[in-house]
Design an enzyme around this catalytic site. Structure first.
Site, short mmCIF file in Angstrom:
data_model
loop_
_atom_site.label_atom_id
_atom_site.label_comp_id
_atom_site.label_asym_id
_atom_site.label_seq_id
_atom_site.Cartn_x
_atom_site.Cartn_y
_atom_site.Cartn_z
CG ASP A 1 -2.15 0.83 1.05
OD1 ASP A 1 -2.08 1.88 0.40
OD2 ASP A 1 -3.22 0.41 1.54
CB CYS B 1 -6.87 2.47 -0.83
SG CYS B 1 -5.67 3.52 0.01
CG ASP C 1 -2.68 0.66 -2.95
OD1 ASP C 1 -1.51 1.08 -2.82
OD2 ASP C 1 -3.54 0.83 -2.05
CG HIS C 2 -2.37 4.39 -4.07
ND1 HIS C 2 -1.63 4.90 -3.03
CD2 HIS C 2 -3.49 3.86 -3.51
CE1 HIS C 2 -2.27 4.69 -1.90
NE2 HIS C 2 -3.40 4.05 -2.15
#
Length: 482
Positions: A15, A55, A314-315
């Site tokens: 994450d 997210c 995710d980013h």
């Protein structure tokens, strides 16, 4: 190409992990030996991007292989249709069960649920078709129970959980209240290893999602001071002004960044910036250590050569660059994430062509012998002579649920006008807004940190990218597929 479908599948999703921790200047300041070793023996996609932030939407696109404009879950808390094919449901068609250690940040489809169903209360539920083994949702009850069993003072259900992320002596950069062996990262890894150890005689597929280095920026010793703030390059500064920055800083945001922070990001001191960046890197190093434990277990179990390993995020995280924090921005630091696909049958290679998170699910399914569902829009990145994508698109909702957020207020427009799109092609990145706000244009080959806005001086290129972004969206819209 793989000679045959691998026996096992390990899917690691980190994450808020920036790609330049592995490939850029920040990488010189953080020890990531296990991820770097994986990159060296993998097909490493160095120009990989999520197609949406934050997210929940990012994970929805990652798992469904669809752009957010099609799956519809464009913000945290917006439901995802239960009948929408995804990686987990597609694996079930070939007899594989995807085990979840962590979370997918999925707000369930409310259709068929009673209004009082507790599933409505959290957007961090598991996606349809996946088997939740270790629960590490927003509330993280399993981890909290573990902490209490170890003698830590843990609030009851419904209590204030922010106190868990209070550093010792209330000092930013100080160690967390829990030991490294009891951190959320350590606990999750312990549960993965314990569970897989009793399943190793049978083929398995596991998705392991680490919440770190996501804020709050507090790390257990020794990771809290593993990286010295004075050794880290300072954030890059924006060499231009734009209404986006004014709106972004017009109200509080990211109040969970660190203990005592009130969300006024423009007021963060240089000392706090350096400590936050150092703690972020320390948390990344902690994740890398525990990923190494997963790899060690695979070697000891004799399953390393029989396991397809995919690692991504995710980013990203702005980390103070351009004066911004978090991921709700159209800039590269928020969308550029790592992607590594490793297996002994795959020749290690570095790929610099643009790839997107919607490519991951169809690639994995093809590698494991399943046909990607028609609804998936990405490409199989391991296909022979794969013509990698020529463009990447990132969608971004800036509006608030109330309709009275900082962007609506600053721009004097409704929420559905507070949207942005980043479109990257041919070495340039366009940021386009759905209201009467001037676009931004960056030469990302010369300026990957997006510090110089070229839009006003290169209007022809800007207009061409706007037209190409529109054409891309038209081709990728669901109505063009069914």
């Amino acid at each position: 190409m793989l000679k045959e479908a691998p026996r096992n599948f390990l899917f690691i999703v980190i994450d808020q992990f920036r790609a330049d921790l592995l490939t850029g200047a920040l990488g010189r300041n953080v020890p990531l030996p296990n991820m770097r070793a994986l990159a060296a023996r993998s097909v490493h996609f160095r120009n990989h991007h999520t197609v949406v932030v934050p997210c929940g939407p990012a994970r929805a696109s990652l798992l469904t292989g669809q752009h957010a404009m099609n799956h519809g879950s464009v913000q945290n808390g917006i439901p995802l249709r239960r009948d929408m094919p995804n990686l987990a449901t597609a694996l079930r068609t070939i007899g594989r069960e995807l085990l979840l250690f962590g979370y997918t940040d999925t707000q369930p489809d409310p259709r068929g649920l009673h209004p009082n169903d507790p599933a409505h209360l959290s957007y961090t539920g598991p996606i349809a078709g996946i088997t939740e083994v270790t629960e590490m949702r927003e509330e993280a009850w399993e981890w909290l129970a573990h902490l209490r069993s170890r003698g830590y003072d843990v609030p009851d259900a419904g209590g204030d959980l922010t106190a868990l992320y209070r550093p010792q002596n209330d000092t930013l950069g100080g160690p967390a209240l829990y030991d490294a062996q009891d951190s959320d990262t350590a606990y999750l890894t312990d549960r993965v290893l314990a569970h897989l150890d009793v399943r190793k005689s049978q083929p398995w597929s596991a998705m392991v999602t680490y919440i770190r280095p996501h804020p709050p920026f507090v790390a257990p010793a020794p990771y809290n001071d593993l990286i010295k703030p004075q050794d880290i390059p300072p954030p890059v500064e924006a060499g231009f002004e734009h209404p986006f920055f004014e709106a972004y800083h017009s109200g509080p945001s990211g109040t969970d960044m660190f203990w005592g922070f009130d969300g006024q990001q423009s007021a963060i001191t240089p000392e706090q910036i350096a400590l936050c960046r150092a703690t972020y890197l320390g948390l990344a190093a902690e994740v890398d250590h525990h990923i190494g434990r997963l790899f060690e277990w695979l070697r000891n179990a004799g399953q390393m050569d029989d396991t397809l390993i995919v690692l991504t995020a995710d980013h990203g995280e702005m980390l103070g660059d351009l004066g911004l924090w978090g991921k709700q921005t159209p800039f590269r630091a928020a969308s550029h994430v790592p992607l590594m696909i490793g297996h002994p049958d795959l020749e290690p290679e570095e790929i610099d062509a643009l790839t997107q998170s919607i490519d991951v699910a169809p690639t994995v399914l093809s590698a494991l012998g399943a046909a990607p569902p028609f609804e998936m829009q990405g490409s199989n990145l391991l296909a022979p002579d794969q013509p990698y994508g020529q463009a990447a698109m990132v969608e971004l909702e800036l509006g608030s649920e109330s309709g009275q957020g900082r962007f609506e207020t600053a721009w004097q427009c409704p929420s559905d006008h507070c949207r942005a799109l980043a479109f990257e092609k041919d070495g340039y990145r366009l940021a386009h807004f759905a209201t009467d706000i001037e676009p931004m244009l960056f030469d990302v080959e010369k300026d990957p940190n997006c510090t110089q806005n070229l839009a006003s001086g290169e209007q022809t290129r800007t207009h061409r990218l706007q037209a190409e972004a529109l054409s891309y969206r038209m081709r990728k819209s669901r109505s063009a597929q069914f």
